[in-house]
Structures are given as structure tokens and as C-alpha cells.
Motif scaffolding. Structure first.
Motif, PDB file in Angstrom:
ATOM      1  N   LEU A  53     -18.685   3.402 -21.809  1.00 57.44           N
ATOM      2  CA  LEU A  53     -19.232   2.966 -23.102  1.00 57.44           C
ATOM      3  C   LEU A  53     -19.181   1.459 -23.307  1.00 57.44           C
ATOM      4  N   CYS A  54     -18.235   0.776 -22.626  1.00 52.64           N
ATOM      5  CA  CYS A  54     -18.292  -0.696 -22.650  1.00 52.64           C
ATOM      6  C   CYS A  54     -18.269  -1.248 -21.224  1.00 52.64           C
ATOM      7  N   ALA A  55     -17.203  -0.946 -20.472  1.00 56.36           N
ATOM      8  CA  ALA A  55     -17.088  -1.546 -19.132  1.00 56.36           C
ATOM      9  C   ALA A  55     -18.284  -1.169 -18.251  1.00 56.36           C
ATOM     10  N   TYR A 101     -21.211   0.067 -19.203  1.00 60.92           N
ATOM     11  CA  TYR A 101     -22.454  -0.419 -19.837  1.00 60.92           C
ATOM     12  C   TYR A 101     -22.651  -1.909 -19.488  1.00 60.92           C
ATOM     13  N   THR A 102     -21.588  -2.694 -19.604  1.00 52.59           N
ATOM     14  CA  THR A 102     -21.699  -4.135 -19.323  1.00 52.59           C
ATOM     15  C   THR A 102     -21.938  -4.379 -17.834  1.00 52.59           C
ATOM     16  N   ALA A 103     -21.183  -3.659 -16.996  1.00 52.69           N
ATOM     17  CA  ALA A 103     -21.314  -3.858 -15.545  1.00 52.69           C
ATOM     18  C   ALA A 103     -22.718  -3.478 -15.071  1.00 52.69           C
ATOM     19  N   GLY A 157     -11.618  -5.603 -11.860  1.00 54.11           N
ATOM     20  CA  GLY A 157     -10.862  -4.973 -12.941  1.00 54.11           C
ATOM     21  C   GLY A 157     -11.698  -3.855 -13.541  1.00 54.11           C
ATOM     22  N   GLY A 158     -11.603  -3.711 -14.875  1.00 54.81           N
ATOM     23  CA  GLY A 158     -12.339  -2.635 -15.540  1.00 54.81           C
ATOM     24  C   GLY A 158     -13.839  -2.727 -15.299  1.00 54.81           C
ATOM     25  N   LEU A 159     -14.439  -3.869 -15.611  1.00 57.98           N
ATOM     26  CA  LEU A 159     -15.874  -4.058 -15.379  1.00 57.98           C
ATOM     27  C   LEU A 159     -16.166  -4.125 -13.879  1.00 57.98           C
ATOM     28  N   ARG A 216      -8.591 -12.160  -6.579  1.00 58.52           N
ATOM     29  CA  ARG A 216      -7.409 -13.005  -6.392  1.00 58.52           C
ATOM     30  C   ARG A 216      -6.217 -12.173  -5.957  1.00 58.52           C
ATOM     31  N   SER A 217      -6.367 -10.845  -5.980  1.00 61.87           N
ATOM     32  CA  SER A 217      -5.225  -9.947  -5.822  1.00 61.87           C
ATOM     33  C   SER A 217      -5.200  -9.311  -4.431  1.00 61.87           C
ATOM     34  N   PRO A 218      -4.273  -9.769  -3.569  1.00 65.02           N
ATOM     35  CA  PRO A 218      -4.227  -9.205  -2.215  1.00 65.02           C
ATOM     36  C   PRO A 218      -4.052  -7.695  -2.209  1.00 65.02           C
ATOM     37  N   PRO A 260     -12.266 -12.892 -16.583  1.00 61.40           N
ATOM     38  CA  PRO A 260     -12.206 -13.705 -17.802  1.00 61.40           C
ATOM     39  C   PRO A 260     -12.038 -15.203 -17.551  1.00 61.40           C
ATOM     40  N   SER A 261     -12.467 -15.681 -16.363  1.00 58.92           N
ATOM     41  CA  SER A 261     -12.257 -17.097 -16.050  1.00 58.92           C
ATOM     42  C   SER A 261     -13.561 -17.749 -15.597  1.00 58.92           C
ATOM     43  N   TYR A 262     -14.063 -18.702 -16.387  1.00 63.20           N
ATOM     44  CA  TYR A 262     -15.270 -19.429 -15.974  1.00 63.20           C
ATOM     45  C   TYR A 262     -14.960 -20.338 -14.784  1.00 63.20           C
ATOM     46  N   LEU A 299     -22.964 -14.122 -15.663  1.00 60.37           N
ATOM     47  CA  LEU A 299     -21.685 -14.220 -16.370  1.00 60.37           C
ATOM     48  C   LEU A 299     -21.586 -13.060 -17.360  1.00 60.37           C
ATOM     49  N   ALA A 300     -20.765 -12.078 -17.006  1.00 58.54           N
ATOM     50  CA  ALA A 300     -20.517 -10.950 -17.919  1.00 58.54           C
ATOM     51  C   ALA A 300     -19.114 -11.059 -18.500  1.00 58.54           C
ATOM     52  N   GLY A 301     -18.220 -11.714 -17.774  1.00 56.43           N
ATOM     53  CA  GLY A 301     -16.864 -11.938 -18.290  1.00 56.43           C
ATOM     54  C   GLY A 301     -16.898 -12.991 -19.381  1.00 56.43           C
ATOM     55  N   ALA A 322     -24.936 -11.742 -19.411  1.00 53.57           N
ATOM     56  CA  ALA A 322     -25.204 -10.314 -19.624  1.00 53.57           C
ATOM     57  C   ALA A 322     -24.146  -9.717 -20.538  1.00 53.57           C
ATOM     58  N   THR A 323     -24.620  -8.836 -21.411  1.00 50.08           N
ATOM     59  CA  THR A 323     -23.724  -8.086 -22.288  1.00 50.08           C
ATOM     60  C   THR A 323     -24.235  -6.647 -22.285  1.00 50.08           C
ATOM     61  N   HIS A 324     -24.036  -5.914 -23.358  1.00 49.55           N
ATOM     62  CA  HIS A 324     -24.650  -4.582 -23.473  1.00 49.55           C
ATOM     63  C   HIS A 324     -26.133  -4.846 -23.688  1.00 49.55           C
ATOM     64  N   ARG A 363      -5.078   0.129 -12.797  1.00 55.78           N
ATOM     65  CA  ARG A 363      -6.058   0.316 -11.714  1.00 55.78           C
ATOM     66  C   ARG A 363      -6.961   1.496 -12.054  1.00 55.78           C
ATOM     67  N   PHE A 364      -8.143   1.331 -12.676  1.00 57.02           N
ATOM     68  CA  PHE A 364      -8.683   0.040 -13.093  1.00 57.02           C
ATOM     69  C   PHE A 364      -9.005   0.058 -14.589  1.00 57.02           C
ATOM     70  N   LYS A 365      -9.038   1.258 -15.168  1.00 53.62           N
ATOM     71  CA  LYS A 365      -9.300   1.364 -16.609  1.00 53.62           C
ATOM     72  C   LYS A 365      -8.230   2.231 -17.247  1.00 53.62           C
TER      73      LYS A 365
HETATM   74  N1  LIG Z   1     -20.231  -9.353 -21.722  1.00 46.76           N
HETATM   75  C1  LIG Z   1     -19.712  -8.382 -22.468  1.00 46.76           C
HETATM   76  O1  LIG Z   1     -20.364  -7.836 -23.345  1.00 46.76           O
HETATM   77  C2  LIG Z   1     -18.321  -7.937 -22.175  1.00 46.76           C
HETATM   78  C3  LIG Z   1     -17.940  -6.626 -22.440  1.00 46.76           C
HETATM   79  C4  LIG Z   1     -16.633  -6.231 -22.106  1.00 46.76           C
HETATM   80  C5  LIG Z   1     -15.757  -7.134 -21.541  1.00 46.76           C
HETATM   81  N2  LIG Z   1     -16.173  -8.406 -21.330  1.00 46.76           N
HETATM   82  C6  LIG Z   1     -15.297  -9.396 -20.691  1.00 46.76           C
HETATM   83  O2  LIG Z   1     -15.253  -9.086 -19.321  1.00 46.76           O
HETATM   84  C7  LIG Z   1     -14.029  -9.556 -18.752  1.00 46.76           C
HETATM   85  C8  LIG Z   1     -13.376  -8.432 -17.982  1.00 46.76           C
HETATM   86  O3  LIG Z   1     -12.985  -7.381 -18.841  1.00 46.76           O
HETATM   87  P1  LIG Z   1     -12.194  -6.140 -18.207  1.00 46.76           P
HETATM   88  O4  LIG Z   1     -11.972  -5.175 -19.326  1.00 46.76           O
HETATM   89  O5  LIG Z   1     -12.862  -5.715 -16.965  1.00 46.76           O
HETATM   90  O6  LIG Z   1     -10.807  -6.871 -17.861  1.00 46.76           O
HETATM   91  P2  LIG Z   1      -9.717  -6.510 -16.735  1.00 46.76           P
HETATM   92  O7  LIG Z   1      -9.699  -5.048 -16.501  1.00 46.76           O
HETATM   93  O8  LIG Z   1      -8.487  -7.196 -17.169  1.00 46.76           O
HETATM   94  O9  LIG Z   1     -10.280  -7.165 -15.389  1.00 46.76           O
HETATM   95  C9  LIG Z   1     -10.503  -8.526 -15.245  1.00 46.76           C
HETATM   96  C10 LIG Z   1     -10.312  -8.909 -13.771  1.00 46.76           C
HETATM   97  O10 LIG Z   1     -10.617 -10.293 -13.635  1.00 46.76           O
HETATM   98  C11 LIG Z   1      -9.718 -10.906 -12.722  1.00 46.76           C
HETATM   99  N3  LIG Z   1      -8.936 -11.942 -13.419  1.00 46.76           N
HETATM  100  C12 LIG Z   1      -8.070 -11.764 -14.443  1.00 46.76           C
HETATM  101  N4  LIG Z   1      -7.566 -12.943 -14.847  1.00 46.76           N
HETATM  102  C13 LIG Z   1      -8.135 -13.896 -14.060  1.00 46.76           C
HETATM  103  C14 LIG Z   1      -8.023 -15.304 -13.979  1.00 46.76           C
HETATM  104  N5  LIG Z   1      -7.226 -15.986 -14.812  1.00 46.76           N
HETATM  105  N6  LIG Z   1      -8.770 -15.937 -13.046  1.00 46.76           N
HETATM  106  C15 LIG Z   1      -9.571 -15.258 -12.226  1.00 46.76           C
HETATM  107  N7  LIG Z   1      -9.716 -13.929 -12.244  1.00 46.76           N
HETATM  108  C16 LIG Z   1      -9.017 -13.259 -13.160  1.00 46.76           C
HETATM  109  C17 LIG Z   1      -8.814  -9.820 -12.195  1.00 46.76           C
HETATM  110  O11 LIG Z   1      -9.421  -9.302 -11.007  1.00 46.76           O
HETATM  111  P3  LIG Z   1      -8.821  -9.651  -9.539  1.00 46.76           P
HETATM  112  O12 LIG Z   1      -7.398  -9.193  -9.599  1.00 46.76           O
HETATM  113  O13 LIG Z   1      -9.684  -8.847  -8.655  1.00 46.76           O
HETATM  114  O14 LIG Z   1      -8.984 -11.125  -9.337  1.00 46.76           O
HETATM  115  C18 LIG Z   1      -8.895  -8.757 -13.292  1.00 46.76           C
HETATM  116  O15 LIG Z   1      -8.635  -7.468 -12.804  1.00 46.76           O
HETATM  117  C19 LIG Z   1     -13.214 -10.082 -19.925  1.00 46.76           C
HETATM  118  O16 LIG Z   1     -13.404 -11.480 -19.995  1.00 46.76           O
HETATM  119  C20 LIG Z   1     -13.837  -9.428 -21.130  1.00 46.76           C
HETATM  120  O17 LIG Z   1     -13.639 -10.221 -22.263  1.00 46.76           O
HETATM  121  C21 LIG Z   1     -17.437  -8.811 -21.602  1.00 46.76           C
END
Ligand SMILES: NC(=O)c1ccc[n+]([C@@H]2O[C@H](COP(=O)([O-])OP(=O)(O)OC[C@H]3O[C@@H](n4cnc5c(N)ncnc54)[C@H](OP(=O)(O)O)[C@@H]3O)[C@@H](O)[C@H]2O)c1
Ligand SMILES: [Zn+2]
Ligand SMILES: [Zn+2]
Length: 340
Positions: free
Chosen positions: A153-155, A157-159, A180-182, A202-204, A239-241, A259-261, A288-290, A333-335
Motif C-alpha cells: 500500500l505504500c512501499a 506502490y512507491t517502488a 530496505g522496505g521500498l 551499504r550493508s554487507p 533516505p540519503s540524497y 529519486l523515490a527516497g 517518483a511517489t505514489h 528484514r525488510f518490512k
Molecule cells: N516517494 C514516496 O512517496 C515515498 C514513500 C514511502 C517512503 N519514502 C521514502 O523512501 C525511503 C525508504 O523508505 P523505507 O520505508 O524503504 O525505509 P527503510 O526500510 O528504512 O529502508 C531504507 C534503506 O536505505 C538504506 N539507508 C538507510 N540509511 C541510509 C543512509 N544514511 N545512507 C545510505 N543508505 C541508507 C538502507 O539500505 P542498505 O542497508 O541496503 O544500504 C535501508 O535499508 C525513506 O526516505 C522514505 O521517507 C518515499
């Protein structure tokens, strides 16, 4: 009913007894069975993105469950329907953005004058019951478990939206940044679409997992992506630009980074790479978003088909504070999905 209440900014969630809502005209009452935790629930709890604007503060925009009551005038949903709702339940219908008559999407969060945002402007899904606009719900495919549907519904949908916005063409290579989740869903979507895939993590400890999810190659940085042959499309889900900028080292000629993060702290920059500058490679940076209900429907169908399966850690509602903490620390791992 029991609901996961956020007592105040930065406080741990508490499972509390609160009044059960009743559906008004055009609304349905949903008995929530499962509700996913998004990284944005962490950001809202910390007040980095707006804290829920109502009391008690109950967030959550990945709820799925069963319709148990319909409000006046609802004909599109019936008691017993299996439904979910998303971040944007509806729009005001009266502002300049709404006059464009676009499908309801994540754009509305920032462009509509008064969007109904689940868990932000209207109560969210981390509760036993929630009310949603009937028109803001989606019917779940038959046979799709609630615990696997919630993350879509979010992860999901966004991915899926990011994957569609990046629009890889046959023979192109797709990289996913942040597993991660997305990201773990974006990786599976790209692999299920028949594309050669690269995971950038970044995660071995995720290397083997990423391969199980369909990654043909796993790298740790943009430099390593470049050395591994690069990618035509990068789906940046973390979540890192700064990490997104770094990954562009490995973007091929004519490549697109999506850029979805969301990085709520630092700006996105183009690296001063004089050997491979942005302007001389016809690179594109997309957001990209929903992206609209048709993409949610597609994502749900792909998951229901079994070609893509969210990897979930399921928590009972009594463990909701622990679940949020694990998501905040990046340990899930992972949601994380909470059952109510
Ligand atoms: N566009 C939208 O509409 C939308 C919708 C939902 C979420 N989001 C955004 O999408 C992002 C991911 O959400 P999520 O729920 O998937 O989060 P998550 O489950 O925490 O996954 C994020 C992944 O990004 C990597 N990461 C985390 N911190 C980092 C850092 N400081 N530098 C580099 N890589 C980092 C890690 O992967 P590795 O361990 O593999 O490096 C982590 O598993 C968030 O920024 C969230 O705000 C956007
Ligand atoms: Zn979300
Ligand atoms: Zn509007």
C-alpha cells in the motif's frame, strides 16, 4: 478499540484504548487486520515530516482489512470487502490542482489545498478499526494475505511507481539503491520484469539476501557500480540524497536516476565530476511517489501473482513500540507489519 497512539513528538508508541470511529457519509469502517510500518512513520514520530494533526495521534498508511460498516451513500464498497487504503485518501476537489482532474496520487500531498492524508491529516491505520473514504480504498486481489498486502500500500506502490517512472527498456540494466522496505520490492519488481539487476547496499549482511531477491550483482557504492559495468536506471529508495549522488558515478550514458527516497535533511546535489559530468551524458533525474491508482493496482497484481513477495516481519499489536524501534534502527528484514 485498541490503537497505537503516539503520545507526543519523539515518544514511544503506546497501545491504548480509544473510541472506535463510526463511518460518516461516503466512508467505510475497516476492521484493520494488518498495517505496515513505513520509514515515514518514523519521520512523523520524530516531527521531521508533519506530526499527525489530530488527537489521539494514530499514524499508519499501509492498512488492510475488512469492511465492517458502510456510511450513508456508499455503493462502491460492501460489508465483507477486503480493502486497503493509502497515504492519500482523497483531495479537496476545489483547488487549482484539483481543477486539473488528475488521478489521486502522492502529488496531491503537496499540490492540493486540503488533501486527506492517512495518518497525517486523518487518523491512520495502526489501530483495530479505522474510517476511510470509500473512494480512497482499493479492493485487494483474492487470495493475497493481509500481511503480504499491507507493504504494497505504500512501499510496493512507491517502488512500482519508481520502476514505471524509470521506464527501463529491453536490455537495460536496473540498479536499486538501498535495500530496505521500498528497495527490496523495487529489486524484485525489476527482476520479475526480466531486467538484469544490481543491488547497491551499504550493508554487507544484505549481499546474500539481495541475491535471493533477484540481484544479479551486488555492489556497495557508485564507484563499484561503475566498475561492475554501470546501470541505465537507478531506483534510489534510501533516505540519503548523498548516497543517490554517489550512485550516479555508475550511471550509464543516457541513464535515469529516480529519486523515490526522501532525504529530509540534506539537499540533492550533482557531483563536480569533470571526467563524467552530468550535462555531457544526457542523464536525467526524476522523482517518483505514489503515481496513481493504476500503479497501485499493478503492484498488487504482481504481488498476488506470486512473482514478487514482500519479506515481512510480523509483530503483534502489543509489540508495536518494539516494531517501530526496529524500523528506525534499520534492523527489519525488510518490512515490519503489525497485526491488529
Ligand atoms: N516517494 C514516496 O512517496 C515515498 C514513500 C514511502 C517512503 N519514502 C521514502 O523512501 C525511503 C525508504 O523508505 P523505507 O520505508 O524503504 O525505509 P527503510 O526500510 O528504512 O529502508 C531504507 C534503506 O536505505 C538504506 N539507508 C538507510 N540509511 C541510509 C543512509 N544514511 N545512507 C545510505 N543508505 C541508507 C538502507 O539500505 P542498505 O542497508 O541496503 O544500504 C535501508 O535499508 C525513506 O526516505 C522514505 O521517507 C518515499
Ligand atoms: Zn509510506
Ligand atoms: Zn484540491
Amino acid at each position: 478499540m485498541k490503537a497505537a497512539v503516539i503520545p507526543e513528538v519523539n515518544a514511544a508508541w503506546e497501545l491504548r484504548e480509544v473510541p472506535t470511529p463510526r463511518p460518516g457519509p461516503g466512508e467505510v469502517l475497516i476492521r484493520v487486520h494488518a498495517s505496515g510500518i513505513c520509514h515515514n512513520d518514523v519521520l512523523a514520530t520524530r516531527g521531521i515530516i508533519p506530526f499527525p494533526a489530530f488527537s489521539p495521534a494514530v499514524t499508519g498508511h499501509e492498512p488492510v482489512g475488512e469492511v465492517v460498516e458502510v456510511g450513508a451513500g456508499v455503493t462502491s464498497r460492501k460489508v465483507g470487502d477486503r480493502v486497503g487504503t493509502t497515504w492519500i485518501q482523497g483531495t479537496c476537489g476545489r483547488c487549482d490542482y484539483c481543477a486539473l482532474e488528475l488521478p489521486v496520487s502522492g502529488q496531491a500531498a503537496f499540490r492540493c489545498a486540503a488533501p486527506a492524508m492517512t495518518g497525517f491529516t486523518v487518523p491512520g491505520g495502526h489501530a483495530e478499526y479505522m474510517v476511510a473514504a470509500a473512494s480512497g480504498t482499493v479492493l485487494l486481489p483474492d487470495g493475497l494475505d493481509y500481511e503480504l498486502a499491507a507493504p504494497v500500500l505504500c512501499a510496493g506502490y512507491t517502488a512500482w511507481s519508481a520502476f514505471r517512472v524509470g521506464a527501463p527498456r529491453p536490455k537495460e540494466r536496473v540498479a536499486v539503491l538501498g535495500i530496505g522496505g521500498l528497495g527490496h520490492l523495487a529489486l524484485q519488481f525489476a527482476a520479475a520484469g526480466g531486467f538484469e539487476t544490481v543491488a547497491i547496499t551499504r550493508s554487507p549482511d544484505k549481499h546474500a539476501l539481495a541475491r535471493e531477491l533477484g540481484a544479479d550483482t551486488v555492489v556497495g557504492s557508485g564507484e563499484e557500480l561503475l566498475a561492475a559495468g554501470g546501470a541505465d536506471v537507478i531506483l534510489a529508495t534510501g533516505p540519503s540524497y548523498a548516497a543517490a549522488t554517489d550512485s550516479m558515478r555508475g550511471l550509464r550514458l543516457g541513464g535515469r536516476i529516480v529519486l523515490a527516497g526522501i532525504d529530509g535533511l540534506e539537499p540533492f546535489t550533482l557531483a563536480p565530476d569533470l571526467a563524467r559530468p552530468f550535462f555531457a551524458q544526457r542523464h536525467q533525474v526524476l522523482g517518483a511517489t505514489h503515481e496513481g491508482p493504476q500503479y497501485l493496482k499493478e503492484a498488487l497484481e504482481v504481488v498476488a501473482s506470486g512473482k514478487v513477495t514482500p519479506k515481512v516481519e510480523v509483530f503483534d499489536k502489543t509489540q508495536v513500540a518494539e516494531a517501530l524501534d526496529k524500523v528506525a534502527k534499520g534492523e527489519v528484514r525488510f518490512k515490519a507489519v503489525v497485526t491488529y
